[in-house]
Design a protein around this motif. Structure first.
Motif, PDB file in Angstrom:
ATOM      1  N   LYS A 176      11.683   2.399 -31.882  1.00  0.00           N
ATOM      2  CA  LYS A 176      11.945   2.651 -30.567  1.00  0.00           C
ATOM      3  C   LYS A 176      12.783   3.938 -30.147  1.00  0.00           C
ATOM      4  N   GLN A 177      12.515   4.664 -29.212  1.00  0.00           N
ATOM      5  CA  GLN A 177      12.750   5.978 -28.661  1.00  0.00           C
ATOM      6  C   GLN A 177      13.273   6.079 -27.408  1.00  0.00           C
ATOM      7  N   PRO A 178      14.552   6.053 -26.915  1.00  0.00           N
ATOM      8  CA  PRO A 178      15.005   6.265 -25.541  1.00  0.00           C
ATOM      9  C   PRO A 178      14.244   7.474 -24.885  1.00  0.00           C
ATOM     10  N   CYS A 179      13.887   7.188 -23.501  1.00  0.00           N
ATOM     11  CA  CYS A 179      13.374   8.196 -22.758  1.00  0.00           C
ATOM     12  C   CYS A 179      14.211   8.428 -21.377  1.00  0.00           C
ATOM     13  N   GLU A 180      13.675   9.046 -20.283  1.00  0.00           N
ATOM     14  CA  GLU A 180      14.611   9.268 -19.294  1.00  0.00           C
ATOM     15  C   GLU A 180      14.651   8.039 -18.334  1.00  0.00           C
ATOM     16  N   ASP A 181      15.477   7.797 -17.314  1.00  0.00           N
ATOM     17  CA  ASP A 181      15.653   6.916 -16.234  1.00  0.00           C
ATOM     18  C   ASP A 181      15.022   5.819 -16.506  1.00  0.00           C
ATOM     19  N   GLY A 182      15.593   5.131 -17.359  1.00  0.00           N
ATOM     20  CA  GLY A 182      15.917   3.678 -17.693  1.00  0.00           C
ATOM     21  C   GLY A 182      14.497   3.189 -18.408  1.00  0.00           C
ATOM     22  N   MET A 183      13.746   4.294 -19.325  1.00  0.00           N
ATOM     23  CA  MET A 183      12.559   4.149 -19.904  1.00  0.00           C
ATOM     24  C   MET A 183      12.869   4.217 -21.661  1.00  0.00           C
ATOM     25  N   ALA A 184      12.090   3.822 -22.169  1.00  0.00           N
ATOM     26  CA  ALA A 184      12.006   3.733 -23.815  1.00  0.00           C
ATOM     27  C   ALA A 184      10.604   3.871 -24.167  1.00  0.00           C
ATOM     28  N   LEU A 185      10.378   4.522 -25.460  1.00  0.00           N
ATOM     29  CA  LEU A 185       9.098   4.751 -25.811  1.00  0.00           C
ATOM     30  C   LEU A 185       8.965   3.791 -27.014  1.00  0.00           C
ATOM     31  N   LEU A 186       8.052   2.814 -27.091  1.00  0.00           N
ATOM     32  CA  LEU A 186       8.225   1.782 -28.265  1.00  0.00           C
ATOM     33  C   LEU A 186       6.664   2.272 -29.132  1.00  0.00           C
ATOM     34  N   GLY A 187       6.888   2.255 -30.506  1.00  0.00           N
ATOM     35  CA  GLY A 187       5.639   2.567 -31.136  1.00  0.00           C
ATOM     36  C   GLY A 187       5.675   2.003 -32.448  1.00  0.00           C
ATOM     37  N   ALA A 188       4.486   2.139 -33.196  1.00  0.00           N
ATOM     38  CA  ALA A 188       4.526   1.204 -34.423  1.00  0.00           C
ATOM     39  C   ALA A 188       3.702   2.069 -35.459  1.00  0.00           C
ATOM     40  N   LEU A 189       3.919   2.152 -36.747  1.00  0.00           N
ATOM     41  CA  LEU A 189       3.266   2.999 -37.765  1.00  0.00           C
ATOM     42  C   LEU A 189       2.578   1.480 -38.327  1.00  0.00           C
ATOM     43  N   LEU A 190       0.971   1.787 -38.250  1.00  0.00           N
ATOM     44  CA  LEU A 190       0.366   0.558 -38.502  1.00  0.00           C
ATOM     45  C   LEU A 190      -0.961   1.167 -39.452  1.00  0.00           C
ATOM     46  N   PRO A 191      -1.773   0.446 -40.001  1.00  0.00           N
ATOM     47  CA  PRO A 191      -2.926   1.009 -40.707  1.00  0.00           C
ATOM     48  C   PRO A 191      -3.687   1.189 -39.329  1.00  0.00           C
ATOM     49  N   ALA A 192      -4.559   2.267 -39.533  1.00  0.00           N
ATOM     50  CA  ALA A 192      -5.429   2.592 -38.539  1.00  0.00           C
ATOM     51  C   ALA A 192      -6.246   1.942 -37.890  1.00  0.00           C
ATOM     52  N   GLU A 193      -6.853   0.964 -38.806  1.00  0.00           N
ATOM     53  CA  GLU A 193      -7.609  -0.213 -38.165  1.00  0.00           C
ATOM     54  C   GLU A 193      -7.185  -1.093 -37.266  1.00  0.00           C
ATOM     55  N   SER A 194      -5.777  -1.509 -37.808  1.00  0.00           N
ATOM     56  CA  SER A 194      -5.101  -2.432 -37.061  1.00  0.00           C
ATOM     57  C   SER A 194      -4.621  -1.817 -35.578  1.00  0.00           C
ATOM     58  N   ALA A 195      -4.318  -0.693 -35.537  1.00  0.00           N
ATOM     59  CA  ALA A 195      -3.946   0.057 -34.429  1.00  0.00           C
ATOM     60  C   ALA A 195      -4.944  -0.009 -33.484  1.00  0.00           C
ATOM     61  N   GLU A 196      -6.193   0.599 -34.094  1.00  0.00           N
ATOM     62  CA  GLU A 196      -7.315   0.849 -33.050  1.00  0.00           C
ATOM     63  C   GLU A 196      -7.601  -0.680 -32.494  1.00  0.00           C
ATOM     64  N   ALA A 197      -7.742  -1.738 -33.482  1.00  0.00           N
ATOM     65  CA  ALA A 197      -7.967  -2.896 -32.803  1.00  0.00           C
ATOM     66  C   ALA A 197      -7.084  -3.434 -31.811  1.00  0.00           C
ATOM     67  N   ILE A 198      -5.585  -3.195 -31.921  1.00  0.00           N
ATOM     68  CA  ILE A 198      -4.560  -3.470 -30.838  1.00  0.00           C
ATOM     69  C   ILE A 198      -4.786  -2.772 -29.602  1.00  0.00           C
ATOM     70  N   TYR A 199      -5.254  -1.465 -29.867  1.00  0.00           N
ATOM     71  CA  TYR A 199      -5.160  -0.630 -28.616  1.00  0.00           C
ATOM     72  C   TYR A 199      -6.547  -1.139 -27.713  1.00  0.00           C
ATOM     73  N   ARG A 200      -7.619  -1.509 -28.478  1.00  0.00           N
ATOM     74  CA  ARG A 200      -9.046  -1.882 -27.509  1.00  0.00           C
ATOM     75  C   ARG A 200      -8.698  -3.180 -27.221  1.00  0.00           C
ATOM     76  N   ARG A 201      -7.711  -4.105 -27.555  1.00  0.00           N
ATOM     77  CA  ARG A 201      -7.678  -5.317 -26.952  1.00  0.00           C
ATOM     78  C   ARG A 201      -6.629  -5.129 -25.618  1.00  0.00           C
ATOM     79  N   ILE A 202      -5.440  -4.278 -25.967  1.00  0.00           N
ATOM     80  CA  ILE A 202      -4.840  -4.065 -24.794  1.00  0.00           C
ATOM     81  C   ILE A 202      -5.660  -3.325 -23.670  1.00  0.00           C
ATOM     82  N   ASP A 203      -6.427  -2.500 -24.158  1.00  0.00           N
ATOM     83  CA  ASP A 203      -7.288  -1.691 -23.064  1.00  0.00           C
ATOM     84  C   ASP A 203      -8.441  -2.744 -22.345  1.00  0.00           C
ATOM     85  N   ALA A 204      -8.951  -3.699 -23.066  1.00  0.00           N
ATOM     86  CA  ALA A 204      -9.843  -4.664 -22.587  1.00  0.00           C
ATOM     87  C   ALA A 204      -9.242  -5.416 -21.571  1.00  0.00           C
TER      88      ALA A 204
END
Length: 399
Positions: A176-204
C-alpha cells in the motif's frame, strides 16, 4: 566533449538571457542530462568511500550506514540503502556500467535497471551481461535494457533463473502506498500468470458494467470491480482504521484536515462522512494529560499500557527517526533513555514511536535525546545532529 568539461556557466547564461531557440534548448537538455549522469557517478564513488568507513562482518558494509545518508539527504532508509548498494555494485562489480555513467551514456535510472537484473550474478557473469547489453544502451529505453538483460541472465543459467522465480513466488505480497487527496495505491507482487488472470477478470467485470449512460471511466470501473471483489457488495468484512480528527471539525466549526493513520491528511468533509457511518466506533485521545490516563510508569514496569502507547503514537504519528515516514501504529515503543539505565523509565516524556531500524540504530553509534515530549535530537556517528519532530506537519488541536 566529456561531461566534466561542459562549461555550465555558458548554459546558465543561455538560460538567464533566453538566448536558446528550440534546437539549442534540446541540445542543452541532452548535455545537462550527461552532466547529471557524470555527477551521479562521482556521487556513487564517494558513497562507496563512505561505506568503507562503516565495515561489517559478513557484508560489504554496515546496514546502519544508510541511516546517516537518509538523515543527511532526508531520504527514507530503504532509499538510502538501495543507493549505497548500487554504489558498491557499480564500483566493485560493474565497471562498464560505471564507465557509462561517467561518460554520460547511462543515466541513473538505466544503471539502476541494469544493476537490478544482474545483482544476483557473480561479478564475472555480470560483466558478461554488460558486454552483451550495454553497447548502444544510450539509445535504449530502461524497459529495453531490462528485457535485454533479463534474456542474457536466463541464458547464462536457466536452472538458476527458475530457482529465483520460485523464490520470488514465496515472497509474494500486497503493498500500500499513500497518494494525494485522500487516495492510495494498492498493489500486489504475484506470479505473472496470476496477475494477468486477475486483471482480465477485473477488466471483464468492468466491461460488462459499461453501459451507454455509465459516467465512470473504464479505469474507474476496474477499480470499483476490484473493491467489490475484495470487500463484497455490500462489504461483509469489518476492518479497523484509525482516523484522528478535531472535535471542532466534526461539529462543522472549522475544516481542519483529519489524519488517517498510515496515510496522512484527509479532507474535513471526508472525515465527517466517515464519522457519520453507522459502523464507526469512537474513542478520545487528548493532547494533554487528564485525570485517569496513566502516562508515567517510572521504573515499575518496562512495557507500556495500551493507553500510554496509544498516547505516544497519537503524538508522534510516525517514526521518530530522521527522515522516516513509517506510521507510528506499525512502530515499536522506544525508550529514549534505555530502561536499563539508571535514569531510564517508561514515560510519556521519555518514549517515542520508532521503527525497528531506528530502534536498533542506537546500538550502532547513534544517540538520541528528547528535550521536550515529541521532539527528538539524533546524533550520528560522524557527529551530525538531526532535530526531528515527527508530528510537526500535523500539530495537535489547541485543547
Amino acid at each position: 566533449m566529456p561531461p566534466s568539461w561542459v562549461p555550465l556557466q555558458m548554459l546558465e547564461e543561455l538560460d538567464r538571457y533566453g538566448r536558446a531557440d528550440a534546437d539549442t534548448a534540446l541540445a542543452a537538455i541532452e548535455t545537462l542530462d550527461k552532466v547529471i549522469s557524470y555527477a551521479q557517478a562521482m556521487q556513487m564513488r564517494f558513497m562507496d568511500r563512505f561505506t568503507n568507513a562503516r565495515p561489517a562482518v559478513g557484508a560489504p558494509f554496515s546496514k546502519y550506514a544508510a541511516g546517516e545518508i537518509a538523515a543527511m539527504l532526508t531520504w527514507s532508509v530503504s532509499a538510502a540503502q538501495k543507493r549505497l548498494n548500487l554504489a558498491y555494485q557499480l564500483v566493485h562489480e560493474l565497471p562498464g556500467t560505471m564507465a557509462g555513467m561517467s561518460h554520460g551514456a547511462l543515466d541513473l535510472r538505466k544503471a539502476f535497471t541494469f544493476a537490478d537484473q544482474v545483482g544476483h550474478l557473480s561479478p564475472e557473469d555480470a560483466r558478461r551481461v554488460e558486454e552483451k547489453v550495454l553497447p548502444g544502451a544510450d539509445s535504449k529505453t530502461p524497459r529495453s535494457i531490462r528485457d535485454r538483460a533479463r534474456r542474457e541472465v536466463i541464458k547464462i543459467d536457466p536452472a538458476a533463473a527458475e530457482a529465483r522465480r520460485k523464490k520470488l513466488v514465496s515472497e509474494r505480497r500486497v503493498e500500500k502506498q499513500p497518494c494525494e487527496d485522500g487516495m492510495a495505491l494498492l498493489g500486489a507482487l504475484l506470479p505473472a500468470e496470476s496477475a494477468e488472470a486477475i486483471y482480465r477478470r477485473i477488466d471483464a467485470i468492468a466491461r460488462s458494467l459499461k453501459a451507454k449512460d455509465e459516467s465512470r471511466t473504464m479505469d474507474a470501473l476496474r477499480a470499483d470491480a476490484l473493491t467489490d471483489l475484495c470487500l463484497g457488495v455490500p462489504s461483509n468484512v469489518r476492518t479497523k482504521i484509525e482516523l484522528r480528527v478535531d472535535a471542532t471539525t466534526l461539529m462543522g466549526l472549522d475544516d481542519n484536515p483529519a489524519i488517517l493513520s498510515g496515510y496522512g491528511p484527509m479532507t474535513a468533509q471526508r472525515a465527517r462522512e466517515l464519522a457519520g457511518d453507522e459502523n464507526s466506533e469512537w474513542y478520545r485521545i487528548l493532547t494533554d494529560p487528564v485525570s485517569g490516563v496513566v502516562i508515567d510508569h517510572g521504573r515499575t514496569r518496562y512495557r507500556p499500557t495500551r493507553a500510554l502507547r496509544d498516547l505516544v503514537n497519537a503524538r508522534d504519528q510516525r517514526c521518530c527517526g530522521p527522515a522516516c515516514n513509517r506510521p507510528a501504529a506499525t512502530c515499536e515503543f522506544d525508550h529514549t533513555i534505555p530502561f536499563r539505565d539508571p535514569e531510564g523509565k517508561t514515560a510519556y516524556d521519555s518514549a517515542g514511536s520508532a521503527c525497528k531500524f531506528h530502534n536498533d540504530i542506537k546500538e550502532h553509534g547513534w544517540t538520541v535525546t528528547q528535550p521536550t515530549p515529541g521532539r527528538f535530537l539524533w546524533t550520528s556517528p560522524t557527529g551530525r545532529t538531526y532535530d526531528v519532530t515527527p508530528n510537526d506537519e500535523y500539530p495537535p488541536p489547541p485543547f
